[in-house]
Scaffold this motif. Structure first.
Motif, PDB file in Angstrom:
ATOM      1  N   UNK A 233       0.952  -0.994  -0.001  1.00 19.19           N
ATOM      2  CA  UNK A 233      -0.099   0.047  -0.296  1.00 19.19           C
ATOM      3  C   UNK A 233       0.723   0.865   0.204  1.00 19.19           C
ATOM      4  N   UNK A 234       0.901   2.051  -1.345  1.00 17.91           N
ATOM      5  CA  UNK A 234       1.353   3.202  -1.201  1.00 17.91           C
ATOM      6  C   UNK A 234       0.856   4.457  -1.273  1.00 17.91           C
ATOM      7  N   UNK A 235      -0.359   4.566  -0.074  1.00 18.39           N
ATOM      8  CA  UNK A 235      -1.285   5.833   0.151  1.00 18.39           C
ATOM      9  C   UNK A 235      -0.511   6.605   0.773  1.00 18.39           C
ATOM     10  N   UNK A 236      -0.370   8.237   1.201  1.00 20.91           N
ATOM     11  CA  UNK A 236       0.067   9.183   1.799  1.00 20.91           C
ATOM     12  C   UNK A 236      -0.419   9.226   2.836  1.00 20.91           C
ATOM     13  N   UNK A 237      -1.710   8.238   3.661  1.00 21.62           N
ATOM     14  CA  UNK A 237      -2.251   8.811   5.026  1.00 21.62           C
ATOM     15  C   UNK A 237      -1.843   7.472   5.835  1.00 21.62           C
ATOM     16  N   UNK A 238      -2.588   7.884   6.977  1.00 20.17           N
ATOM     17  CA  UNK A 238      -2.793   6.882   7.508  1.00 20.17           C
ATOM     18  C   UNK A 238      -2.578   5.873   7.902  1.00 20.17           C
ATOM     19  N   UNK A 239      -3.519   4.850   6.935  1.00 21.99           N
ATOM     20  CA  UNK A 239      -3.592   3.997   6.399  1.00 21.99           C
ATOM     21  C   UNK A 239      -1.873   3.263   5.444  1.00 21.99           C
ATOM     22  N   UNK A 240      -1.497   4.181   5.223  1.00 21.33           N
ATOM     23  CA  UNK A 240       0.188   3.637   4.496  1.00 21.33           C
ATOM     24  C   UNK A 240       0.940   3.399   5.640  1.00 21.33           C
ATOM     25  N   UNK A 241       0.927   4.706   6.604  1.00 19.75           N
ATOM     26  CA  UNK A 241       1.741   4.585   7.654  1.00 19.75           C
ATOM     27  C   UNK A 241       1.650   3.621   8.221  1.00 19.75           C
ATOM     28  N   UNK A 242       0.604   3.025   8.504  1.00 24.41           N
ATOM     29  CA  UNK A 242      -0.119   1.671   9.219  1.00 24.41           C
ATOM     30  C   UNK A 242       0.785   0.602   8.241  1.00 24.41           C
ATOM     31  N   UNK A 243       0.491   0.394   7.021  1.00 29.41           N
ATOM     32  CA  UNK A 243       0.825  -0.392   6.203  1.00 29.41           C
ATOM     33  C   UNK A 243       2.613  -0.072   6.691  1.00 29.41           C
ATOM     34  N   UNK A 244       3.500   0.836   6.288  1.00 28.66           N
ATOM     35  CA  UNK A 244       4.658   0.824   6.405  1.00 28.66           C
ATOM     36  C   UNK A 244       4.931  -0.126   7.925  1.00 28.66           C
ATOM     37  N   UNK A 245       4.245   0.410   8.825  1.00 28.14           N
ATOM     38  CA  UNK A 245       5.193   0.090  10.168  1.00 28.14           C
ATOM     39  C   UNK A 245       4.785  -1.434  10.389  1.00 28.14           C
ATOM     40  N   UNK A 246       3.433  -1.368   9.407  1.00 29.83           N
ATOM     41  CA  UNK A 246       3.115  -3.450   9.457  1.00 29.83           C
ATOM     42  C   UNK A 246       4.513  -3.987   8.662  1.00 29.83           C
ATOM     43  N   UNK A 247       4.975  -3.426   7.543  1.00 30.06           N
ATOM     44  CA  UNK A 247       6.149  -4.212   7.078  1.00 30.06           C
ATOM     45  C   UNK A 247       7.106  -3.630   7.754  1.00 30.06           C
ATOM     46  N   UNK A 248       7.664  -2.821   8.406  1.00 28.95           N
ATOM     47  CA  UNK A 248       9.039  -2.972   9.121  1.00 28.95           C
ATOM     48  C   UNK A 248       8.588  -3.857  10.748  1.00 28.95           C
ATOM     49  N   UNK A 249       7.485  -4.800  10.773  1.00 25.32           N
ATOM     50  CA  UNK A 249       7.250  -5.677  12.129  1.00 25.32           C
ATOM     51  C   UNK A 249       7.619  -6.695  11.392  1.00 25.32           C
ATOM     52  N   UNK A 250       6.550  -7.089  10.251  1.00 29.05           N
ATOM     53  CA  UNK A 250       7.174  -8.599   8.990  1.00 29.05           C
ATOM     54  C   UNK A 250       8.629  -7.985   9.319  1.00 29.05           C
ATOM     55  N   UNK A 251       9.315  -7.497   8.867  1.00 32.83           N
ATOM     56  CA  UNK A 251      10.311  -7.107   8.503  1.00 32.83           C
ATOM     57  C   UNK A 251      11.804  -7.711   9.931  1.00 32.83           C
ATOM     58  N   UNK A 256      14.278 -12.715  13.060  1.00 35.65           N
ATOM     59  CA  UNK A 256      14.198 -13.084  14.578  1.00 35.65           C
ATOM     60  C   UNK A 256      13.845 -14.384  14.119  1.00 35.65           C
ATOM     61  N   UNK A 257      12.820 -14.529  13.208  1.00 38.77           N
ATOM     62  CA  UNK A 257      12.714 -15.942  12.575  1.00 38.77           C
ATOM     63  C   UNK A 257      13.740 -16.575  12.319  1.00 38.77           C
ATOM     64  N   UNK A 258      14.643 -15.895  11.053  1.00 33.99           N
ATOM     65  CA  UNK A 258      16.154 -16.543  10.492  1.00 33.99           C
ATOM     66  C   UNK A 258      17.148 -16.915  11.011  1.00 33.99           C
ATOM     67  N   UNK A 259      16.931 -15.679  12.016  1.00 36.95           N
ATOM     68  CA  UNK A 259      18.159 -16.310  13.815  1.00 36.95           C
ATOM     69  C   UNK A 259      17.696 -17.727  14.364  1.00 36.95           C
ATOM     70  N   UNK A 260      16.484 -18.013  15.163  1.00 36.67           N
ATOM     71  CA  UNK A 260      16.112 -18.611  15.196  1.00 36.67           C
ATOM     72  C   UNK A 260      16.313 -19.932  14.534  1.00 36.67           C
ATOM     73  N   UNK A 261      16.058 -19.835  12.898  1.00 36.38           N
ATOM     74  CA  UNK A 261      16.114 -21.183  12.759  1.00 36.38           C
ATOM     75  C   UNK A 261      18.018 -21.124  12.315  1.00 36.38           C
ATOM     76  N   UNK A 262      18.862 -19.958  12.325  1.00 37.45           N
ATOM     77  CA  UNK A 262      20.102 -20.792  11.846  1.00 37.45           C
ATOM     78  C   UNK A 262      20.389 -21.233  13.654  1.00 37.45           C
TER      79      UNK A 262
END
Ligand SMILES: Nc1ncnc2c1ncn2[C@@H]1O[C@H](COP(=O)(O)OP(=O)(O)OP(=O)(O)O)[C@@H](O)[C@H]1O
Ligand SMILES: [Mg+2]
Length: 482
Positions: A233-251, A256-262
């Motif tokens: 989502x590339x909108x310039x509003x709060x939803x866009x911000x939410x999506x950005x934070x969400x992706x950041x969290x997913x990163x 963490x998941x990668x570290x755990x597997x390793x």
């Protein structure tokens, strides 16, 4: 999909509900203001109309009273005609009364019974002084429906009072155009609500609901383990911000998941190799493949492997305990120089094997510091162990302490190859070994992470310095006790 519908229904109905209430409230307020204003306006118009009509009626009254007795009949007929006409024109009943309040003319035959009756005597008192009389309501058996009654005095230029013109209009009659106005207002309101529902639906669907559903779908996928999914989502509003934070969290989740597997694969790998060799040797002894006179030799290798395993498991337990914060430090005051001497003595055999030149350099004979004694022994042991492991044959190791402000700096130097630039940021990671082939047998890569964790828990710092052409120095701080 199910969620999408629930979300849609939930958010959409809430928004429609809110907007409907807002629109309905605005219309109620507008309607209330309009109707008050309109009623006033309408009544004013009506008064003007009635007053104008009275101007036309008045001459008939004067004619009637001023004419000679024998002409009266003719002028009365003319007057009644006029009353009928104006009554029809303004849909008001019109009655004429004389100065004592007796009715002598009516606009409609059905009021014939009123003739010679005395009505509105109270109003007459006002009208006598050239005041207009106005009331709304009923009047005895004459006016049974709620009506607007307007009384206009008939006064001559020489101030003679000739009676009054009473005009009565049922309120229903007056209000029927108002009712139309109300109806129009409400129909408009309903249309506005319906249209706004469509608009809300369109925008909420586009701006909110679809986007939220997309984020939610990705969240579900991630929670099921698909940590590589991202929201687009590339909108310039709060939803866009939410999506950005969400992706950041997913990163970070992915990391963490990668570290755990390793971590798990590293642990299994580290445990598998000693177990395989132990299994092989003991199997060989039991099968008789290994000759009896070699048994002791292989058993001692097995013993070493088991020791390695024990160390590995202990290190892992230490690390996880420190990281989980379950490790309570027992802070003491002690002489760090003494600990350094004791630790060096522990490594005497290895030092002699490698023909190393080990030296200490202390600012003071005794250097008191605050910390957990056992943990700091572990730190020193790991650092000196590394120095001995990675020093060149016949190389030098210097261990120094010196005072710097409130801190004591402890440094462990060993001559030999430097740590490659690309390895520098990673040597503190669990299981990280820069030269995998050379150190595989004797190391696991848990030493430095443990060292750093212990020092971090103390609130202290550790770093490494490459000394070009000489070797590597690890330096850490401790709290000085004077
Ligand atoms: N004094 C040193 N000189 C050169 N390289 C070093 C030195 N100390 C650590 N390293 C590098 O950092 C890596 C990580 O060190 P660490 O102490 O964590 O693991 P290790 O010594 O390989 O294994 P372990 O300590 O668990 O037996 C080492 O593999 C080595 O490459
Ligand atoms: Mg080590």
């Amino acid at each position: 999909m199910k969620f999408y519908h629930r979300l849609k229904k939930g958010l959409f109905s809430k928004m429609v509900f809110t907007y409907t209430i807002i629109i309905a409230l605005s219309f109620i307020i507008i309607a209330a203001f309009l109707s008050v204003w309109f009623q006033n306006y309408y009544f004013n118009q009506r008064r003007h109309q009635l007053e104008k009509e009275s101007l036309f009626i008045k001459p008939y009254v004067f004619d009637f009273f001023k004419n000679r007795e024998d002409d009266r009949e003719y002028s009365a007929a003319q007057r009644d005609e006029a009353l009928k006409f104006f009554s029809a024109y303004s849909s008001a009943d019109i009655w004429l009364e004389d100065k004592s309040g007796y009715v002598y003319a009516v606009s409609d035959e059905k009021y014939q019974s009123l003739i010679a009756r005395q009505i509105f005597t109270k109003g007459l008192e006002e009208m006598r002084f050239n005041k207009i009389y106005e009331m709304t309501g009923t009047y005895g058996d004459i006016i049974k429906n709620q009506s607007h009654i307007y009384g206009i005095p008939v006064i001559d230029s020489d101030s003679t009072f000739y009676g009054a013109i009473i005009m009565s209009t049922p309120l229903d009659e007056i209000r029927s155009p108002l009712k139309n106005v109300y109806r129009i207002i409400w129909i408009t309101a309903i249309f506005a609500i319906i249209i706004s529902c469509f608009i809300i639906y369109y925008f909420s669907e586009r701006i909110l609901i679809k986007q939220l559903a997309a984020i939610n779908a990705v969240a579900k996928k991630i929670s099921k383990g698909d940590v590589r999914k991202r929201v687009e989502i590339n909108s310039n509003d709060e939803i866009g911000e939410l999506a950005e934070s969400f992706n950041y969290m997913a990163d970070s989740l992915e990391k963490v998941e990668k570290a755990r597997r390793e971590f798990i694969s590293n642990v299994s790998h580290e445990i598998r190799s000693p177990i395989t060799s132990i299994k092989g040797f003991i199997g060989g002894i039991l099968d008789g493949v290994i000759p009896r006179d070699k048994e002791n030799y292989y058993l001692s290798i097995t013993y070493e492997e088991i020791q390695r395993l024990t160390r590995l498991v202990n290190d892992l337990l230490d690390l996880s305990a420190i990281e989980a914060g379950q490790f309570k430090l027992r802070i003491d005051e002690f002489d760090i120089n003494e600990i350094i001497r004791l630790t060096v003595i522990k490594f005497e055999t290895k030092i002699k094997e490698k023909k190393l030149d080990v030296d200490v350099c202390f600012n003071l004979e005794h250097q008191y510091v605050a910390g957990d004694r056992d943990r700091l022994i572990q730190v020193m042991t790991n650092l000196i162990d590394n120095a001995i492991k990675y020093v060149n044959e016949g190389g030098k190791i210097y261990i120094c302490t010196k005072v710097k402000g409130e801190k004591v700096l402890v440094s462990v130097f060993n001559s030999g190859p430097l740590i490659a630039k690309e390895d520098l940021p990673h040597i503190w990671d669990r299981f990280y070994k820069s030269d995998k082939s050379r150190t595989q047998k004797i190391s696991t890569g848990l030493g430095l992470p443990i060292v750093r964790n212990i020092l971090t828990q103390h609130g202290e710092d550790i770093w490494v310095e490459n000394k070009e052409g000489e070797g590597v120095t690890f330096i850490f701080t401790l709290k000085r006790i004077k």
